[in-house]
Design a protein around this motif. Structure first.
Motif, PDB file in Angstrom:
ATOM      1  N   SER A   1      56.352  53.768  31.189  1.00  0.00           N
ATOM      2  CA  SER A   1      55.521  54.459  30.708  1.00  0.00           C
ATOM      3  C   SER A   1      55.925  56.049  29.989  1.00  0.00           C
ATOM      4  O   SER A   1      56.983  55.673  29.697  1.00  0.00           O
ATOM      5  N   SER A   2      54.668  56.058  28.626  1.00  0.00           N
ATOM      6  CA  SER A   2      54.661  57.578  28.395  1.00  0.00           C
ATOM      7  C   SER A   2      53.163  58.025  28.578  1.00  0.00           C
ATOM      8  O   SER A   2      51.892  57.774  29.032  1.00  0.00           O
ATOM      9  N   ASP A   3      53.620  59.027  27.678  1.00  0.00           N
ATOM     10  CA  ASP A   3      51.767  59.300  28.122  1.00  0.00           C
ATOM     11  C   ASP A   3      51.244  59.290  27.185  1.00  0.00           C
ATOM     12  O   ASP A   3      50.591  59.743  26.890  1.00  0.00           O
ATOM     13  N   ASP A   4      51.686  58.501  25.727  1.00  0.00           N
ATOM     14  CA  ASP A   4      51.179  57.809  24.862  1.00  0.00           C
ATOM     15  C   ASP A   4      50.398  56.151  25.589  1.00  0.00           C
ATOM     16  O   ASP A   4      50.207  54.953  24.825  1.00  0.00           O
TER      17      ASP A   4
ATOM     18  N   MET B   1      55.899  61.198  23.832  1.00  0.00           N
ATOM     19  CA  MET B   1      56.748  60.908  22.657  1.00  0.00           C
ATOM     20  C   MET B   1      57.496  60.294  22.227  1.00  0.00           C
ATOM     21  O   MET B   1      56.079  60.900  20.519  1.00  0.00           O
TER      22      MET B   1
ATOM     23  N   ASP C   1      51.324  52.647  28.340  1.00  0.00           N
ATOM     24  CA  ASP C   1      52.681  51.907  27.920  1.00  0.00           C
ATOM     25  C   ASP C   1      52.761  51.452  27.401  1.00  0.00           C
ATOM     26  O   ASP C   1      52.067  50.757  26.356  1.00  0.00           O
TER      27      ASP C   1
ATOM     28  N   ASN D   1      63.629  57.577  22.682  1.00  0.00           N
ATOM     29  CA  ASN D   1      62.796  58.140  24.167  1.00  0.00           C
ATOM     30  C   ASN D   1      63.663  57.889  26.030  1.00  0.00           C
ATOM     31  O   ASN D   1      64.200  56.867  25.618  1.00  0.00           O
ATOM     32  N   GLU D   2      64.098  58.377  26.731  1.00  0.00           N
ATOM     33  CA  GLU D   2      64.392  58.061  28.035  1.00  0.00           C
ATOM     34  C   GLU D   2      62.719  57.886  28.910  1.00  0.00           C
ATOM     35  O   GLU D   2      62.057  59.041  28.622  1.00  0.00           O
ATOM     36  N   LEU D   3      62.503  56.749  28.662  1.00  0.00           N
ATOM     37  CA  LEU D   3      61.300  56.033  29.374  1.00  0.00           C
ATOM     38  C   LEU D   3      60.997  55.389  30.555  1.00  0.00           C
ATOM     39  O   LEU D   3      62.639  54.969  31.056  1.00  0.00           O
ATOM     40  N   GLU D   4      60.324  55.217  31.818  1.00  0.00           N
ATOM     41  CA  GLU D   4      60.951  55.022  32.771  1.00  0.00           C
ATOM     42  C   GLU D   4      59.708  53.765  32.618  1.00  0.00           C
ATOM     43  O   GLU D   4      58.652  53.188  32.809  1.00  0.00           O
TER      44      GLU D   4
ATOM     45  N   VAL E   1      61.744  53.752  19.670  1.00  0.00           N
ATOM     46  CA  VAL E   1      60.334  53.596  19.532  1.00  0.00           C
ATOM     47  C   VAL E   1      60.473  53.517  18.146  1.00  0.00           C
ATOM     48  O   VAL E   1      60.555  54.475  17.673  1.00  0.00           O
TER      49      VAL E   1
ATOM     50  N   ALA F   1      59.203  48.983  22.389  1.00  0.00           N
ATOM     51  CA  ALA F   1      60.520  49.930  21.906  1.00  0.00           C
ATOM     52  C   ALA F   1      61.335  48.728  22.089  1.00  0.00           C
ATOM     53  O   ALA F   1      61.373  47.746  21.607  1.00  0.00           O
TER      54      ALA F   1
END
Length: 278
Positions: A22-25, A1, A27, A7-10, A49, A59
């Protein structure tokens, strides 16, 4: 992120006060007021972000006036003993630490800053010492007459300090400026010369023949579109009136007018110019 960027996040789950992405860092919260209508779990949202007032990652779908590693001209909202706070399009203002100020700033002042991620605090901050962040990988390879993208960074006694193509320092002299400029403007410029110190002298209009040809075409198009094929402009018009209507200096306008007159395309009236039958 990427903090300080889009960022494009789900979408992972909904809660009463928004949804989590959700992100690598971990929620990340997107508050309710920024959730697009019809959003469902599994959708991918494009969000910016940053850190909120409590230093939490958050976000938003708002678009800031600058991202990390970008230049921007921003307005000071408030000042404190530690620094200043700049309006940048988000709920939380952008912090300009005192150590990063060139001079003391005041509320309402507009100034150029570079936005960056402070490695020590992991916070997005600004610096008014923006020239320290221009790191060109190679010397400028352009030639006189080349078109370049300018960022108007600072007004000086000589003219305007500009950033050329996002990397190089340049100077736009006052006698090359024929229209109002403000910090943060991004006009197209043209290289006059590259000095031995690497700085670039620029101008706002194409040099020589190309400039006259372009101006004549612009004037001709404006005459064709004008009521009765007549513009209330002549060689006696004020420079501001000419620029407002045509976007060119009076000097260039007179060149274009002379060119069309020699071709027999226009009639010169005391306070106007009329397009003759083509």
């Amino acid at each position: 992120m990427n903090l300080g960027d889009y960022n494009e996040l789900e979408v992972a789950r909904f809660v009463d006060f928004g949804l989590y992405l959700s992100s690598d860092d971990g929620d990340l919260l997107l508050p309710n007021k920024y959730v697009p209508a019809g959003t469902q779990i599994g959708d991918v949202l494009r969000v910016f972000v940053y850190r909120d007032s409590e230093d939490r990652l958050i976000a938003t779908t708002l678009e800031p006036l600058a991202r990390v590693n970008e230049l921007a001209a921003l307005t000071v909202r408030d000042v404190s003993d530690n620094g200043a706070f700049l309006e940048w399009g988000l709920e939380k203002d952008l912090f300009l630490p005192y150590r990063n100020q060139r001079n003391n700033v005041r509320p309402g002042q507009r100034l150029t800053v570079y936005v960056y991620l402070d490695e020590t605090s992991d916070r997005i901050v600004a610096s008014a010492r923006w020239e320290n962040f221009l790191h060109a990988d190679e010397p400028f390879a352009g030639q006189p007459g080349d078109a370049v993208q300018l960022f108007v960074a600072q007004e000086t006694d000589l003219g305007y300090t500009v950033v050329v193509n996002g990397q190089y320092l340049g100077l736009l002299y006052h006698n090359e400026v024929f229209r109002p400029l403000r910090l943060g403007d991004k006009p197209t410029g043209y290289v006059r010369q590259v000095r031995p110190d690497g700085k670039i002298d620029v101008r706002l209009q194409k040099p020589g023949y190309d400039e006259a040809v372009d101006a004549a075409e612009t004037l001709l198009a404006a005459l064709r579109a004008a009521p009765n094929r007549t513009l209330p402009l002549s060689d006696k018009s004020e420079p501001d009136d000419i620029y407002r209507r045509l976007g060119m200096s009076k000097k260039v306008f007179k060149k274009a007018l002379g060119s069309l007159y020699k071709q027999g395309l226009v009639e010169l009236l005391p306070e106007a110019t009329r397009l003759l039958q083509e």
